[in-house]
Design a protein around this motif. Structure first.
Motif, PDB file in Angstrom:
ATOM      1  N   VAL A 154       0.876  -1.168   0.000  1.00  0.00           N
ATOM      2  CA  VAL A 154       0.000   0.000   0.000  1.00  0.00           C
ATOM      3  C   VAL A 154       0.916   1.221   0.000  1.00  0.00           C
ATOM      4  N   PRO A 155       1.167   1.847  -1.153  1.00  0.00           N
ATOM      5  CA  PRO A 155       2.186   2.894  -1.247  1.00  0.00           C
ATOM      6  C   PRO A 155       1.750   4.206  -0.596  1.00  0.00           C
ATOM      7  N   ARG A 156       2.745   4.963  -0.137  1.00  0.00           N
ATOM      8  CA  ARG A 156       2.580   6.338   0.319  1.00  0.00           C
ATOM      9  C   ARG A 156       3.500   7.211  -0.527  1.00  0.00           C
ATOM     10  N   VAL A 157       2.971   8.323  -1.015  1.00  0.00           N
ATOM     11  CA  VAL A 157       3.733   9.151  -1.943  1.00  0.00           C
ATOM     12  C   VAL A 157       3.829  10.580  -1.411  1.00  0.00           C
ATOM     13  N   ALA A 158       5.014  11.186  -1.580  1.00  0.00           N
ATOM     14  CA  ALA A 158       5.253  12.588  -1.260  1.00  0.00           C
ATOM     15  C   ALA A 158       5.875  13.251  -2.487  1.00  0.00           C
ATOM     16  N   VAL A 159       5.470  14.500  -2.766  1.00  0.00           N
ATOM     17  CA  VAL A 159       5.947  15.214  -3.947  1.00  0.00           C
ATOM     18  C   VAL A 159       6.476  16.581  -3.535  1.00  0.00           C
ATOM     19  N   HIS A 160       7.653  16.920  -4.046  1.00  0.00           N
ATOM     20  CA  HIS A 160       8.261  18.227  -3.785  1.00  0.00           C
ATOM     21  C   HIS A 160       8.814  18.768  -5.097  1.00  0.00           C
ATOM     22  N   ALA A 161       8.788  20.093  -5.223  1.00  0.00           N
ATOM     23  CA  ALA A 161       9.374  20.741  -6.394  1.00  0.00           C
ATOM     24  C   ALA A 161      10.020  22.049  -5.961  1.00  0.00           C
ATOM     25  N   ASP A 162      11.234  22.285  -6.436  1.00  0.00           N
ATOM     26  CA  ASP A 162      11.971  23.509  -6.142  1.00  0.00           C
ATOM     27  C   ASP A 162      12.190  24.289  -7.417  1.00  0.00           C
ATOM     28  N   GLY A 163      11.881  25.603  -7.365  1.00  0.00           N
ATOM     29  CA  GLY A 163      12.109  26.480  -8.490  1.00  0.00           C
ATOM     30  C   GLY A 163      13.367  27.298  -8.309  1.00  0.00           C
ATOM     31  N   VAL A 164      13.509  28.323  -9.117  1.00  0.00           N
ATOM     32  CA  VAL A 164      14.701  29.161  -9.081  1.00  0.00           C
ATOM     33  C   VAL A 164      14.821  29.896  -7.757  1.00  0.00           C
ATOM     34  N   VAL A 165      13.709  30.336  -7.194  1.00  0.00           N
ATOM     35  CA  VAL A 165      13.756  31.133  -5.968  1.00  0.00           C
ATOM     36  C   VAL A 165      13.284  30.363  -4.736  1.00  0.00           C
ATOM     37  N   GLY A 166      13.040  29.055  -4.853  1.00  0.00           N
ATOM     38  CA  GLY A 166      12.637  28.292  -3.680  1.00  0.00           C
ATOM     39  C   GLY A 166      11.609  27.225  -4.009  1.00  0.00           C
ATOM     40  N   ARG A 167      11.034  26.648  -2.960  1.00  0.00           N
ATOM     41  CA  ARG A 167      10.083  25.541  -3.121  1.00  0.00           C
ATOM     42  C   ARG A 167       8.759  26.043  -3.661  1.00  0.00           C
ATOM     43  N   VAL A 168       8.259  25.348  -4.691  1.00  0.00           N
ATOM     44  CA  VAL A 168       6.987  25.715  -5.311  1.00  0.00           C
ATOM     45  C   VAL A 168       5.925  24.626  -5.133  1.00  0.00           C
ATOM     46  N   LEU A 169       6.313  23.471  -4.647  1.00  0.00           N
ATOM     47  CA  LEU A 169       5.353  22.385  -4.389  1.00  0.00           C
ATOM     48  C   LEU A 169       5.865  21.566  -3.221  1.00  0.00           C
ATOM     49  N   ASP A 170       4.994  21.349  -2.226  1.00  0.00           N
ATOM     50  CA  ASP A 170       5.398  20.613  -1.026  1.00  0.00           C
ATOM     51  C   ASP A 170       4.207  19.817  -0.504  1.00  0.00           C
ATOM     52  N   ARG A 171       4.092  18.574  -0.934  1.00  0.00           N
ATOM     53  CA  ARG A 171       2.975  17.717  -0.523  1.00  0.00           C
ATOM     54  C   ARG A 171       3.485  16.623   0.412  1.00  0.00           C
ATOM     55  N   ALA A 172       2.926  16.592   1.602  1.00  0.00           N
ATOM     56  CA  ALA A 172       3.315  15.609   2.609  1.00  0.00           C
ATOM     57  C   ALA A 172       2.914  14.209   2.160  1.00  0.00           C
ATOM     58  N   PRO A 173       3.549  13.172   2.707  1.00  0.00           N
ATOM     59  CA  PRO A 173       3.200  11.800   2.307  1.00  0.00           C
ATOM     60  C   PRO A 173       1.725  11.505   2.534  1.00  0.00           C
ATOM     61  N   ARG A 174       1.124  10.858   1.560  1.00  0.00           N
ATOM     62  CA  ARG A 174      -0.268  10.414   1.670  1.00  0.00           C
ATOM     63  C   ARG A 174      -0.382   9.004   1.118  1.00  0.00           C
ATOM     64  N   THR A 175      -1.327   8.252   1.646  1.00  0.00           N
ATOM     65  CA  THR A 175      -1.512   6.866   1.240  1.00  0.00           C
ATOM     66  C   THR A 175      -2.373   6.790  -0.012  1.00  0.00           C
ATOM     67  N   LEU A 176      -1.884   6.082  -1.009  1.00  0.00           N
ATOM     68  CA  LEU A 176      -2.659   5.905  -2.232  1.00  0.00           C
ATOM     69  C   LEU A 176      -3.764   4.873  -2.000  1.00  0.00           C
ATOM     70  N   PRO A 177      -4.943   5.081  -2.570  1.00  0.00           N
ATOM     71  CA  PRO A 177      -6.054   4.136  -2.373  1.00  0.00           C
ATOM     72  C   PRO A 177      -5.923   2.917  -3.274  1.00  0.00           C
ATOM     73  N   VAL A 178      -4.847   2.150  -3.089  1.00  0.00           N
ATOM     74  CA  VAL A 178      -4.601   1.004  -3.963  1.00  0.00           C
ATOM     75  C   VAL A 178      -3.777  -0.024  -3.202  1.00  0.00           C
ATOM     76  N   ARG A 179      -4.005  -1.294  -3.514  1.00  0.00           N
ATOM     77  CA  ARG A 179      -3.168  -2.392  -3.026  1.00  0.00           C
ATOM     78  C   ARG A 179      -2.425  -2.957  -4.229  1.00  0.00           C
ATOM     79  N   LEU A 180      -1.115  -2.866  -4.192  1.00  0.00           N
ATOM     80  CA  LEU A 180      -0.280  -3.235  -5.331  1.00  0.00           C
ATOM     81  C   LEU A 180       0.269  -4.647  -5.119  1.00  0.00           C
ATOM     82  N   PRO A 181      -0.236  -5.658  -5.856  1.00  0.00           N
ATOM     83  CA  PRO A 181       0.249  -7.031  -5.672  1.00  0.00           C
ATOM     84  C   PRO A 181       1.641  -7.212  -6.264  1.00  0.00           C
ATOM     85  N   PRO A 182       2.342  -8.268  -5.880  1.00  0.00           N
ATOM     86  CA  PRO A 182       3.686  -8.519  -6.423  1.00  0.00           C
ATOM     87  C   PRO A 182       3.679  -8.569  -7.947  1.00  0.00           C
TER      88      PRO A 182
END
Length: 252
Positions: A154-182
């Protein structure tokens, strides 16, 4: 030669149809239970019982499990029980966990009887995943997750993005609504409606899951307001453009 036994009282059967029945040999078991690591060959015996007054011809097969019978087609005389040995080979690429299937018998009239098979595959549990094909579009970030281990994730994903003058995207880890089998591969997307209008950014995506699974990927993108550059003609045709300079990175 298969063993046949004349019947006194018929033993309890797991499945019965039209007078004949199918059951694990020995009686007292409602299903077959087996356990082994990949490559293990498991052996057992199934009984086909004909308590009637006429012979019965049946064919045996496995459903959902790799069963091989000592004799797949047989004819059972009246008031007789046939004992049929069979083997189950755990596939070499099987991942640890429980599998279900059945042994199926079918007679000449199309009637069938089944007995459930519960197979438990042993082996070490390994949690591992990778992030692949990370890309930035005009208003969306897309990526693929691949389960490289032997457990359901059950994955958890966090996304960040930095621009020329600093951070422009900062999303804390969240659980994806999916169960990923082998072995599974899935494509996901992160909306980014408030993306920069003019900037050069570096996007990093981090995915984790229970068991220590972790991976990261990053890519770069340049946002250019072409309408301002060309007086609006490009914007009318294509909207804000995203020029990508993809660079892939892993830290497993």
């Amino acid at each position: 030669m298969l063993p046949f036994a004349l019947l006194g009282a018929a033993p309890p059967a797991a499945a019965r149809t039209g007078g004949w029945s199918l059951a694990p040999a020995g009686g007292g078991r409602p299903a077959f239970y087996a356990e082994g690591v990949p490559g293990t060959v498991l052996r057992d015996t199934v009984s086909v019982t004909n308590p009637g007054r006429t012979p019965v011809a049946v064919r045996l097969r496995g459903s959902g499990v790799p069963a091989v019978f000592a004799r797949a087609g047989l004819r059972i005389p009246p008031r007789t029980r046939a004992e049929v040995p069979f083997t189950l080979t755990v596939p070499g690429d099987a991942v640890p966990g429980d599998r279900t299937g059945a042994l199926v018998a079918r007679d000449a009239h199309g009637r069938t009887a089944t007995v459930p098979v519960r197979l438990r595959v042993g082996g070490p549990a390994l949690a591992a995943l990778t992030v692949e094909h990370l890309a930035v579009h005009a208003d969306r970030i897309t990526y693929e997750l691949v389960n490289r281990g032997t457990t359901v994730l059950v994955p958890r994903v966090a996304v960040h993005a930095d621009g020329v003058v600093g951070r422009v995207l900062d999303r804390a880890p969240r659980t994806l609504p999916v169960r990923l089998p082998p072995g599974a591969r899935r494509t996901f997307g992160e909306p980014w409606p408030d993306r920069p209008v003019l900037d050069a950014v570096r996007v990093r995506l981090t995915v984790t899951a229970t068991g220590g699974a972790r991976d990261t990927a990053d890519t770069s993108a340049t946002f250019v307001p072409w309408d301002a550059v060309t007086g609006g003609s490009a914007a009318a045709a294509a909207g804000t453009a995203v020029l990508l300079r993809r660079r892939r990175g892993h830290r497993a």
